[in-house]
Design an enzyme around this catalytic site. Structure first.
Site, PDB file in Angstrom:
ATOM      1  N   ASP A  99       0.867  -1.185   0.000  1.00  0.00           N
ATOM      2  CA  ASP A  99       0.000   0.000   0.000  1.00  0.00           C
ATOM      3  C   ASP A  99       0.899   1.228   0.000  1.00  0.00           C
ATOM      4  O   ASP A  99       2.073   1.160   0.371  1.00  0.00           O
ATOM      5  CB  ASP A  99      -0.913   0.007   1.233  1.00  0.00           C
ATOM      6  CG  ASP A  99      -1.859   1.217   1.240  1.00  0.00           C
ATOM      7  OD1 ASP A  99      -2.240   1.683   0.135  1.00  0.00           O
ATOM      8  OD2 ASP A  99      -2.197   1.704   2.331  1.00  0.00           O
ATOM      9  N   SER A 100       0.320   2.357  -0.385  1.00  0.00           N
ATOM     10  CA  SER A 100       1.072   3.608  -0.320  1.00  0.00           C
ATOM     11  C   SER A 100       1.395   3.946   1.146  1.00  0.00           C
ATOM     12  O   SER A 100       2.318   4.703   1.409  1.00  0.00           O
ATOM     13  CB  SER A 100       0.255   4.732  -0.943  1.00  0.00           C
ATOM     14  OG  SER A 100      -1.007   4.815  -0.312  1.00  0.00           O
ATOM     15  N   TYR A 141      -0.649   8.689  -2.717  1.00  0.00           N
ATOM     16  CA  TYR A 141      -0.703   8.391  -4.144  1.00  0.00           C
ATOM     17  C   TYR A 141      -1.957   9.030  -4.765  1.00  0.00           C
ATOM     18  O   TYR A 141      -1.996   9.302  -5.946  1.00  0.00           O
ATOM     19  CB  TYR A 141      -0.796   6.878  -4.364  1.00  0.00           C
ATOM     20  CG  TYR A 141       0.489   6.107  -4.234  1.00  0.00           C
ATOM     21  CD1 TYR A 141       1.613   6.618  -3.599  1.00  0.00           C
ATOM     22  CD2 TYR A 141       0.574   4.822  -4.775  1.00  0.00           C
ATOM     23  CE1 TYR A 141       2.782   5.869  -3.492  1.00  0.00           C
ATOM     24  CE2 TYR A 141       1.736   4.070  -4.678  1.00  0.00           C
ATOM     25  CZ  TYR A 141       2.839   4.600  -4.030  1.00  0.00           C
ATOM     26  OH  TYR A 141       3.987   3.842  -3.933  1.00  0.00           O
ATOM     27  N   CYS A 170      -3.967  -1.205  -2.208  1.00  0.00           N
ATOM     28  CA  CYS A 170      -4.084   0.248  -2.373  1.00  0.00           C
ATOM     29  C   CYS A 170      -4.981   0.449  -3.587  1.00  0.00           C
ATOM     30  O   CYS A 170      -4.658  -0.015  -4.693  1.00  0.00           O
ATOM     31  CB  CYS A 170      -2.695   0.843  -2.633  1.00  0.00           C
ATOM     32  SG  CYS A 170      -2.717   2.596  -3.076  1.00  0.00           S
ATOM     33  N   ASN A 171      -6.094   1.108  -3.362  1.00  0.00           N
ATOM     34  CA  ASN A 171      -7.040   1.284  -4.465  1.00  0.00           C
ATOM     35  C   ASN A 171      -6.446   2.135  -5.575  1.00  0.00           C
ATOM     36  O   ASN A 171      -6.651   1.868  -6.756  1.00  0.00           O
ATOM     37  CB  ASN A 171      -8.324   1.926  -3.956  1.00  0.00           C
ATOM     38  CG  ASN A 171      -9.183   0.948  -3.200  1.00  0.00           C
ATOM     39  OD1 ASN A 171     -10.062   0.315  -3.759  1.00  0.00           O
ATOM     40  ND2 ASN A 171      -8.928   0.781  -1.918  1.00  0.00           N
ATOM     41  N   GLU A 201      -5.361   9.883   8.867  1.00  0.00           N
ATOM     42  CA  GLU A 201      -3.941   9.917   9.269  1.00  0.00           C
ATOM     43  C   GLU A 201      -3.759  10.719  10.563  1.00  0.00           C
ATOM     44  O   GLU A 201      -2.902  10.434  11.382  1.00  0.00           O
ATOM     45  CB  GLU A 201      -3.105  10.577   8.176  1.00  0.00           C
ATOM     46  CG  GLU A 201      -3.160   9.854   6.873  1.00  0.00           C
ATOM     47  CD  GLU A 201      -1.932   9.014   6.620  1.00  0.00           C
ATOM     48  OE1 GLU A 201      -0.836   9.492   6.876  1.00  0.00           O
ATOM     49  OE2 GLU A 201      -2.104   7.868   6.178  1.00  0.00           O
ATOM     50  N   CYS A 250     -11.100   3.026  -0.931  1.00  0.00           N
ATOM     51  CA  CYS A 250      -9.805   3.525  -0.476  1.00  0.00           C
ATOM     52  C   CYS A 250      -9.499   2.773   0.811  1.00  0.00           C
ATOM     53  O   CYS A 250     -10.385   2.633   1.671  1.00  0.00           O
ATOM     54  CB  CYS A 250      -9.893   5.026  -0.202  1.00  0.00           C
ATOM     55  SG  CYS A 250      -8.426   5.685   0.624  1.00  0.00           S
ATOM     56  N   HIS A 302      -7.963   3.535   3.381  1.00  0.00           N
ATOM     57  CA  HIS A 302      -8.060   4.285   4.637  1.00  0.00           C
ATOM     58  C   HIS A 302      -9.497   4.295   5.184  1.00  0.00           C
ATOM     59  O   HIS A 302      -9.699   4.493   6.376  1.00  0.00           O
ATOM     60  CB  HIS A 302      -7.642   5.746   4.439  1.00  0.00           C
ATOM     61  CG  HIS A 302      -6.171   5.989   4.564  1.00  0.00           C
ATOM     62  ND1 HIS A 302      -5.256   5.405   3.732  1.00  0.00           N
ATOM     63  CD2 HIS A 302      -5.463   6.755   5.432  1.00  0.00           C
ATOM     64  CE1 HIS A 302      -4.039   5.811   4.078  1.00  0.00           C
ATOM     65  NE2 HIS A 302      -4.140   6.631   5.105  1.00  0.00           N
TER      66      HIS A 302
HETATM   67  N1  DGL Z   1      -3.922   3.762  -0.192  1.00  0.00           N
HETATM   68  C1  DGL Z   1      -4.626   4.780  -0.953  1.00  0.00           C
HETATM   69  C2  DGL Z   1      -5.868   4.162  -1.573  1.00  0.00           C
HETATM   70  O1  DGL Z   1      -6.344   3.113  -1.172  1.00  0.00           O
HETATM   71  C3  DGL Z   1      -5.016   5.954  -0.075  1.00  0.00           C
HETATM   72  C4  DGL Z   1      -3.843   6.773   0.429  1.00  0.00           C
HETATM   73  C5  DGL Z   1      -3.118   7.522  -0.679  1.00  0.00           C
HETATM   74  O2  DGL Z   1      -3.695   8.447  -1.289  1.00  0.00           O
HETATM   75  O3  DGL Z   1      -1.966   7.158  -0.944  1.00  0.00           O
HETATM   76  O4  DGL Z   1      -6.388   4.710  -2.505  1.00  0.00           O
END
Ligand code: DGL
Length: 266
Positions: free
Chosen positions: A7-8, A39, A70-71, A147, A185, A187
């Site tokens: 994941d990011s 991301y 990570c979406n 966050e 997402c 998060h």
């Molecule tokens: N992990 C990213 C997602 O699922 C969210 C956090 C980011 O923007 O990097 O889209």
């Protein structure tokens, strides 16, 4: 079997948690590209470059199967990741769309996600391919709020109220009757309780964590046995390991001890 989960940042730990519960016999390598997060506000080319180098790192560490938890990376860069990684790769947009298909009786669904995911229309494509009509909405303020740890916080409640009211209005204007809301997402599962309180009771809220774990289990032939769901996992982050331990524990639902710092460049 070593499963790499990428994941990011921290959100993918919700997927790792579901995987560890579902397939405790596997070994896990988790990479959060925290130095280059978010991301969700970046271009396709940048996300593809970051995600491909992250995937290569996990394969070099021994991952035999990659879950792109990570979406945004799944939506924008799955091909680039697959090209960079000589192992099978599963992204969460496909698994989320599968979950939406299984959930929806009206065949109308809604997706909330980062701006980059929504602009890619990856969910629209995946849902249309399954005969679903879909409304997508970017909710860029939610990642920083999570966050910050502002989960049950009046600012988050108000931001969610506004986003979800706009989403419902979009659905009304398009004359859709959605019965399913996909959290697109990684998060957002942390806000699930808040989101469920803010939407009509009949609307099913789904995230791809549990369904991803089920689909990984189906794809992999892992010898089953008695195993510890808190079993072997290595954690890697590209920025502060102290922050990863604190924030990551919230997403994983248990304490994270050792985190290894890695440098994947800029
Ligand atoms: N992990 C990213 C997602 O699922 C969210 C956090 C980011 O923007 O990097 O889209």
């Amino acid at each position: 079997m070593k499963i790499g989960v990428f994941d990011s940042g921290f959100g993918g730990l919700t997927v790792l948690r579901a995987l560890m519960e579902r397939i405790p016999e596997a070994e896990y390598l988790y990479l959060g590209d925290t130095a280059r997060l978010p991301y969700g506000a970046k271009s396709r080319a940048t996300v593809a470059r970051y995600a491909a180098s992250s995937a290569r790192f996990l394969v070099d560490e021994g991952a035999e199967f990659l879950v792109i938890a990570c979406n945004t990376a799944s939506a924008l860069a799955l091909d680039a990741i697959q090209a960079a990684a000589p192992v099978p790769v599963l992204g969460v947009v496909e698994t989320g769309a599968n979950a939406a298909e299984a959930s929806s009786a009206t065949r109308d669904v809604m997706v909330i996600a980062t701006a980059a995911t929504v602009e890619s229309h990856a969910y629209a494509a995946a849902c249309s391919a399954r005969g679903l009509r879909v409304i997508e909405k970017a909710c860029p303020l939610l990642v920083p709020l999570v966050e910050e740890g502002w989960i049950e916080h009046p600012v988050t409640t108000e931001v969610l109220r506004i986003y979800l009211a706009e989403l419902m209005e979009q659905a009304r204007a398009a004359e859709l009757k959605p019965d399913t809301l996909v959290l697109g997402c990684t998060h957002y599962p942390l806000l699930r309780a808040q989101i469920e309180r803010a939407v009509p009771e009949a609307l099913r809220v789904i995230d791809s964590a549990a369904v991803t774990a089920v689909q990984v289990e189906r794809r992999l032939d892992i010898p089953r046995g008695v195993a510890d769901p808190a079993g072997p996992a290595r954690f890697f982050a590209t920025d502060s390991v102290a922050k990863f331990r604190v924030l990551g524990s919230r997403f994983l639902g248990r304490a994270i001890e050792g985190v290894e710092l890695v440098d994947l460049g800029s």
